[in-house]
Design an enzyme around this catalytic site. Sequence first.
Site, short mmCIF file in Angstrom:
data_model
loop_
_atom_site.label_atom_id
_atom_site.label_comp_id
_atom_site.label_asym_id
_atom_site.label_seq_id
_atom_site.Cartn_x
_atom_site.Cartn_y
_atom_site.Cartn_z
CE LYS A 192 -47.69 62.33 66.32
NZ LYS A 192 -48.48 63.31 65.37
N GLY A 243 -55.90 56.14 64.59
CA GLY A 243 -55.63 56.54 63.40
C GLY A 243 -55.62 55.57 62.41
CB SER A 244 -54.44 54.69 59.15
OG SER A 244 -53.36 54.73 59.10
N GLY A 248 -51.41 51.71 62.78
CA GLY A 248 -51.53 51.00 63.93
C GLY A 248 -50.77 49.73 63.97
CD GLU A 267 -61.18 52.86 69.68
OE1 GLU A 267 -61.87 52.71 68.55
OE2 GLU A 267 -61.37 52.15 70.72
CB CYS A 303 -63.23 55.67 62.77
SG CYS A 303 -63.95 56.34 64.30
CD GLU A 403 -61.13 54.30 57.29
OE1 GLU A 403 -59.67 54.18 57.29
OE2 GLU A 403 -61.58 54.53 58.41
P1 NAD Z 1 -52.59 58.13 60.45
O1 NAD Z 1 -52.84 56.86 60.85
O2 NAD Z 1 -52.09 58.74 59.36
O3 NAD Z 1 -52.22 59.31 61.67
C1 NAD Z 1 -52.59 59.32 62.70
C2 NAD Z 1 -51.57 59.60 63.92
O4 NAD Z 1 -50.39 58.71 63.95
C3 NAD Z 1 -51.08 60.89 63.64
O5 NAD Z 1 -50.77 61.79 64.86
C4 NAD Z 1 -49.64 60.63 62.93
O6 NAD Z 1 -48.70 61.67 62.87
C5 NAD Z 1 -49.24 59.79 63.84
N1 NAD Z 1 -48.44 58.79 63.24
C6 NAD Z 1 -48.12 58.50 61.81
N2 NAD Z 1 -47.01 57.68 61.55
C7 NAD Z 1 -46.42 57.17 62.90
C8 NAD Z 1 -45.43 56.48 63.28
N3 NAD Z 1 -44.72 55.72 62.54
N4 NAD Z 1 -45.37 56.34 64.88
C9 NAD Z 1 -46.20 57.00 65.60
N5 NAD Z 1 -47.25 57.81 65.00
C10 NAD Z 1 -47.29 58.01 63.87
O7 NAD Z 1 -54.11 58.57 60.55
P2 NAD Z 1 -55.12 59.87 59.93
O8 NAD Z 1 -55.04 60.16 58.72
O9 NAD Z 1 -54.66 61.02 60.94
O10 NAD Z 1 -56.63 59.51 60.34
C11 NAD Z 1 -57.36 58.71 59.67
C12 NAD Z 1 -57.36 57.21 60.18
O11 NAD Z 1 -57.72 57.12 61.49
C13 NAD Z 1 -58.80 56.60 59.35
O12 NAD Z 1 -58.00 55.24 59.40
C14 NAD Z 1 -59.70 56.59 60.56
O13 NAD Z 1 -60.56 55.50 60.37
C15 NAD Z 1 -58.90 56.53 61.74
N6 NAD Z 1 -59.58 56.92 63.06
C16 NAD Z 1 -60.20 56.03 63.72
C17 NAD Z 1 -60.95 56.32 64.82
C18 NAD Z 1 -61.56 55.55 65.75
O14 NAD Z 1 -61.89 55.83 67.16
N7 NAD Z 1 -61.67 54.20 65.65
C19 NAD Z 1 -61.24 57.84 64.95
C20 NAD Z 1 -60.73 58.68 64.11
C21 NAD Z 1 -59.86 58.19 62.94
#
Ligand code: NAD
Length: 521
Positions: A192, A243-244, A248, A267, A303, A403
Amino acid sequence: MTTTTRTTTTPADPVARYVSGREFRMLIAGELCAAADGAVAPTLDPSTGQVLTTVPDGSAADVHRAVAAADRAQPAWAALGLDGRADCFARLGRLIEDNLEELAMLDAIDSGNPVRAMRQDVRISLSYVRGWPGLAQGMHGQVIPASPDGLHYTTWRPCGVVGRITAFNHPFMFAATRPLPALITGNTLVIKPAPQTPLSTLRLAELFAEAFPPGVVNVVTGGAETGDALVTHPTVKRLAFTGSVPVGLLIQRRAAESGRVKQVSLELGGKNAMVVLPDVDLDAAVEGAVEGMNLEVCQGQSCGSNSRVLVHSRVHDEFVHRLAERVGRIRVLSAYDERADMGPLVSDAHRTRVRGFLERAGTAGAQLLAGGGQPEGAPEEGFFLSPAVLAGVEPQMEVARDEVFGPVVSVLGWDDYDDMLETANGVDFGLTASVWTRDLDLAHRTAQLLDAGYVWVNDSSRHYFGTPFGGTKDSGTGREESVDELYSYVEPKAVHVRLAPAASAARRAGLVTAIDAVEAQ
Ligand code: NAD
């Protein structure tokens, strides 16, 4: 925000060439398809602020179909063996290579990342497609001398169906590379992507459909609800999330609430320290700070960005001066303009969030030395923000702790080494860090003392395939891009063979042994 559908096109317009009039579909059970209920969601062009097109807005019903397809396909995929699976990887690699320009352009159009950098993302992805089968070839079990009369060994099998949820900042690279370790170890997958940037993943879905047997890879687009349906699906044993931190944490909770025990790797974010020691090569360090911020790759929306630069007072003023000058030269333009070093942020809402950090940092006493406004020459209606350098940042300020995930680099001065370490380690994150010095002893000592999962010395930003990437503290759990990740997608099994004593075994087999001869006397 109000949006209008884009109508103006020219033959040279990449939006007209790669997006307009085209249908983007999900991949379920080998079929490219719309959402079961026909729902669609718009995706925007951050360079113009206009709607590009719509994509399927998958629901729980689509996730269920995708998981069922992955579950059906998994036994045959595992039985194919490593060579058979590697053949599919090779096919995927050829398809990606043949479509490199289109895939890079789709990312630039949909995410706002500059197209030159997105070509590099596709090339990096190709090296991962080629790299994983070789790494998997080296996976092995163990023979353990656990008892004197037994044979004890380990083997492993895939987890089954894996759910992969990705972030918006490297749309193609995440969709193309993050599934690979799960696939090469015999798992099947539901991906997804982030709702802001679905286009390159949906184009990749077409390539997956050509390269892999039906059901092995499934792609479902949608937002939080779609992701939640994947997280809570009882058949999905293994979840991998990029993601965030808040999402997470939610995923860990929702996975537990599903009533099934799941393995979850995360991650997450970073607030990464770049440590500049007084003996540094200043030019290299300034360049390293810019590269490490990933400004010219994804507007600092990374990130791993070194968003806190901790500079020794002896070189502080000169460093800050050169950094502000270098950042001020970054050309911020439409992401698909070949001259762009940096594009727009992913959305208007995200730009507003980043501006908020800048305003509050100013109120708290930080000095804005560069950027933070509308970049010259960039289209007014896009989500542009010129890259900002803040000096005089103190460790307790919000901008030094949280962040930002955008083009804001904070410089903090220091005199005392121990205080500097306390500042570097005094945040909730622990993803990356870098140390800049000519003193090798100090470099290694500092690398050991920094609380981060991935540390560079006189280097930044680069990922080295085969070495474990991931974070400590709230930056996540698990490690990627390495053999550690391969083992995270399999479940080990220990097998114990109790051997009969040599004499009775030989006698049972009807063999005359020296022991029999002795017993007969
Ligand atoms: P986000 O957490 O808002 O979304 C990430 C994903 O999670 C999206 O696909 C979103 O649709 C999905 N999502 C949202 N709510 C959900 C839920 N309740 N259940 C399941 N899935 C859900 O993050 P973002 O804004 O897309 O990305 C930014 C964040 O990602 C930053 O904090 C960044 O540091 C982190 N990031 C980390 C890495 C790493 O490798 N450590 C790499 C890239 C980004």
